[in-house]
Design a protein around this motif. Structure first.
Motif, mmCIF file in Angstrom:
data_model
loop_
_atom_site.group_PDB
_atom_site.id
_atom_site.type_symbol
_atom_site.label_atom_id
_atom_site.label_comp_id
_atom_site.label_asym_id
_atom_site.label_seq_id
_atom_site.Cartn_x
_atom_site.Cartn_y
_atom_site.Cartn_z
ATOM 1 N N MET A 31 0.866 -1.186 0.000
ATOM 2 C CA MET A 31 0.000 0.000 0.000
ATOM 3 C C MET A 31 0.902 1.235 0.000
ATOM 4 O O MET A 31 1.810 1.353 0.815
ATOM 5 C CB MET A 31 -0.903 0.021 1.244
ATOM 6 C CG MET A 31 -1.826 1.230 1.306
ATOM 7 S SD MET A 31 -2.977 1.144 2.731
ATOM 8 C CE MET A 31 -1.843 1.294 4.102
ATOM 9 N N ASP A 34 -0.926 7.156 -0.935
ATOM 10 C CA ASP A 34 -2.273 7.659 -1.210
ATOM 11 C C ASP A 34 -3.317 6.553 -1.324
ATOM 12 O O ASP A 34 -4.465 6.789 -1.697
ATOM 13 C CB ASP A 34 -2.275 8.528 -2.468
ATOM 14 C CG ASP A 34 -1.905 7.753 -3.725
ATOM 15 O OD1 ASP A 34 -1.535 6.557 -3.606
ATOM 16 O OD2 ASP A 34 -1.977 8.345 -4.820
ATOM 17 N N ASP A 35 -2.898 5.307 -1.020
ATOM 18 C CA ASP A 35 -3.852 4.198 -1.029
ATOM 19 C C ASP A 35 -4.619 4.153 0.287
ATOM 20 O O ASP A 35 -4.082 4.513 1.353
ATOM 21 C CB ASP A 35 -3.127 2.856 -1.237
ATOM 22 C CG ASP A 35 -2.600 2.693 -2.656
ATOM 23 O OD1 ASP A 35 -3.069 3.438 -3.544
ATOM 24 O OD2 ASP A 35 -1.697 1.847 -2.856
ATOM 25 N N THR A 36 -5.838 3.659 0.208
ATOM 26 C CA THR A 36 -6.652 3.497 1.433
ATOM 27 C C THR A 36 -6.684 2.040 1.891
ATOM 28 O O THR A 36 -7.159 1.748 3.001
ATOM 29 C CB THR A 36 -8.093 3.970 1.180
ATOM 30 O OG1 THR A 36 -8.656 3.223 0.098
ATOM 31 C CG2 THR A 36 -8.092 5.459 0.854
ATOM 32 N N ALA A 37 -6.175 1.152 1.054
ATOM 33 C CA ALA A 37 -6.174 -0.266 1.422
ATOM 34 C C ALA A 37 -5.003 -0.951 0.733
ATOM 35 O O ALA A 37 -4.461 -0.461 -0.266
ATOM 36 C CB ALA A 37 -7.489 -0.927 1.007
ATOM 37 N N TYR A 38 -4.635 -2.093 1.278
ATOM 38 C CA TYR A 38 -3.567 -2.886 0.689
ATOM 39 C C TYR A 38 -4.067 -3.563 -0.586
ATOM 40 O O TYR A 38 -5.254 -3.888 -0.728
ATOM 41 C CB TYR A 38 -3.087 -3.955 1.667
ATOM 42 C CG TYR A 38 -2.152 -3.426 2.746
ATOM 43 C CD1 TYR A 38 -0.791 -3.381 2.536
ATOM 44 C CD2 TYR A 38 -2.670 -2.986 3.967
ATOM 45 C CE1 TYR A 38 0.057 -2.902 3.520
ATOM 46 C CE2 TYR A 38 -1.827 -2.505 4.953
ATOM 47 C CZ TYR A 38 -0.454 -2.462 4.732
ATOM 48 O OH TYR A 38 0.382 -1.996 5.712
ATOM 49 N N SER A 39 -3.125 -3.813 -1.476
ATOM 50 C CA SER A 39 -3.440 -4.543 -2.706
ATOM 51 C C SER A 39 -2.390 -5.634 -2.880
ATOM 52 O O SER A 39 -1.257 -5.509 -2.393
ATOM 53 C CB SER A 39 -3.440 -3.599 -3.918
ATOM 54 O OG SER A 39 -2.183 -2.969 -4.062
ATOM 55 N N ASP A 128 2.667 9.212 -5.566
ATOM 56 C CA ASP A 128 1.625 9.064 -4.537
ATOM 57 C C ASP A 128 1.542 10.274 -3.615
ATOM 58 O O ASP A 128 0.828 10.250 -2.610
ATOM 59 C CB ASP A 128 1.850 7.787 -3.731
ATOM 60 C CG ASP A 128 3.158 7.796 -2.946
ATOM 61 O OD1 ASP A 128 3.962 8.761 -3.114
ATOM 62 O OD2 ASP A 128 3.401 6.860 -2.163
#
Length: 360
Positions: A31, A34-39, A128
């Motif tokens: 993550m 600027d991500d809100t969740a892991y990928s 990001d």
């Protein structure tokens, strides 16, 4: 902690334990800022690490966090978060900036010295929105302390913490570490000696660095009497150094010596007499004796003037004088003469005279 990289690195983790001894696989996720969740990055990993590489998957630019969990055929375990973060940056940063530990004293001149350091030139933000990796302090030259008079060029290049090279940077710095050179001259007058004339003191001023603030100070005329007189003037450069130029001792005597000549009272022709004199000089001093006598001429009668000249060390003279009278010797006194006295004189008496008689 924080790791800096250009996107090719190894993420590793510790082995999980399965109570039944079933085979395990791992799932890696990431993550960025600027991500809100892991990928997911990769699943079904049988080993204990995953490598981002140029011949496989290169991590994208950004500031990344990672987590991993193990799974067996019946289910998945809990997530384990990577304790740090990785900043991936593949863009070359701007050139470093050169900064000094002080402001110039005048224009671009520094007084006595200046320290020049390389600092971050402002790495652009990553995709990001997180900050770039920034300048690596170990990649640039150490701070340079310049303490010699003149111009010095400071140059160097560095790289950011991810290994991206920055353009070179250079700057010129001028330092004035020397005081001005100042002198005082009295021309033909030899300092420390006596003179009977006024003395002109001239000054000169030079500076090898920032230069003197103004032309040399104006000449000074020493005209008053006195011993060991000094005259001085300041010479300043543009960064604030000051040197004082002083003349040597100047001694001026514009007054003649003083004294007196003392003559005796009336004297007699032919007598051996003298007049006595004394003299003094409060400044340069007498060129000869301070007292003495002179013989007086008594060869003839009359009133006469006597004189004697004295001089001081710079050539002033004074004539001392007095008058005296020479008299003729006094005439010898007349001897006393006895008065004549009457002497008794015999009274002549008649002598009997024979009366001649006639002869028969």
């Amino acid at each position: 902690g924080v790791k800096y990289d250009r996107g090719t690195y190894l993420v590793s983790w510790g082995a999980a334990l399965d109570a039944q001894g079933d085979p395990l696989t791992y799932r890696l996720e990431h993550m960025d800022a600027d991500d809100t969740a892991y990928s997911p990055v990769a699943t079904g990993i049988r080993g204990l690490d995953y490598r981002f590489s140029s011949d496989g998957f290169v991590e994208q630019q950004g500031t990344w966090r990672y987590r991993v969990r193990a799974a067996d055929p019946t289910g998945a375990g809990a997530w384990k978060n990577y304790s740090g973060q990785v900043v991936v940056d593949r863009v070359s940063p701007p050139a470093a900036r050169l900064v000094t530990d002080r402001a110039p004293a005048w224009q671009d001149w520094y007084r006595d010295g200046v320290e020049v350091r390389f600092v971050d030139g402002g790495d652009p933000a990553l995709p990001d929105g997180s900050p770039g990796s920034g300048l690596d302090p170990a990649s640039v030259p150490a701070p340079q302390l310049i303490t010699t008079t003149g111009s010095t060029v400071v140059s160097g290049a560095g790289e950011d913490r991810s290994g991206n090279a920055a353009p070179p940077v250079s700057g010129t710095y001028r330092v004035d570490a020397d005081v001005p050179v100042a002198s005082a001259s009295t021309g033909t007058y030899q300092q420390g000696t006596w003179t009977k004339s006024s003395v002109t003191v001239t000054f000169s001023c030079s500076d090898v660095g920032s230069g003197p603030v103004s032309a040399a100070p104006a000449p000074v005329v020493v005209s008053g009497e006195g011993a060991g007189q000094l005259r001085s003037a300041d010479c300043a450069d543009r960064v604030g150094h000051v040197t004082t130029a002083s003349s040597g001792p100047i001694s001026i005597d514009k007054s003649p010596p003083v004294g007196s000549l003392s003559c005796p009272g009336d004297v007699t022709v032919g007598s051996a007499v003298s007049a006595s004199w004394t003299a003094s000089d409060a400044l340069s001093g007498l060129s000869g004796a301070a007292e003495g006598t002179i013989e007086l001429d008594t060869t003839r009668a009359g009133t006469f003037a006597a004189s004697h000249t004295v001089a001081d060390a710079v050539g002033h003279t004074a004539t001392l004088s007095c008058t005296y009278r020479v008299n003729e010797p006094a005439a010898p006194a007349a001897s006393p003469t006895a008065e004549p006295t009457a002497e008794p004189t015999a009274v002549p008496t008649a002598e009997p005279t024979a009366v001649p008689t006639a002869e028969p």
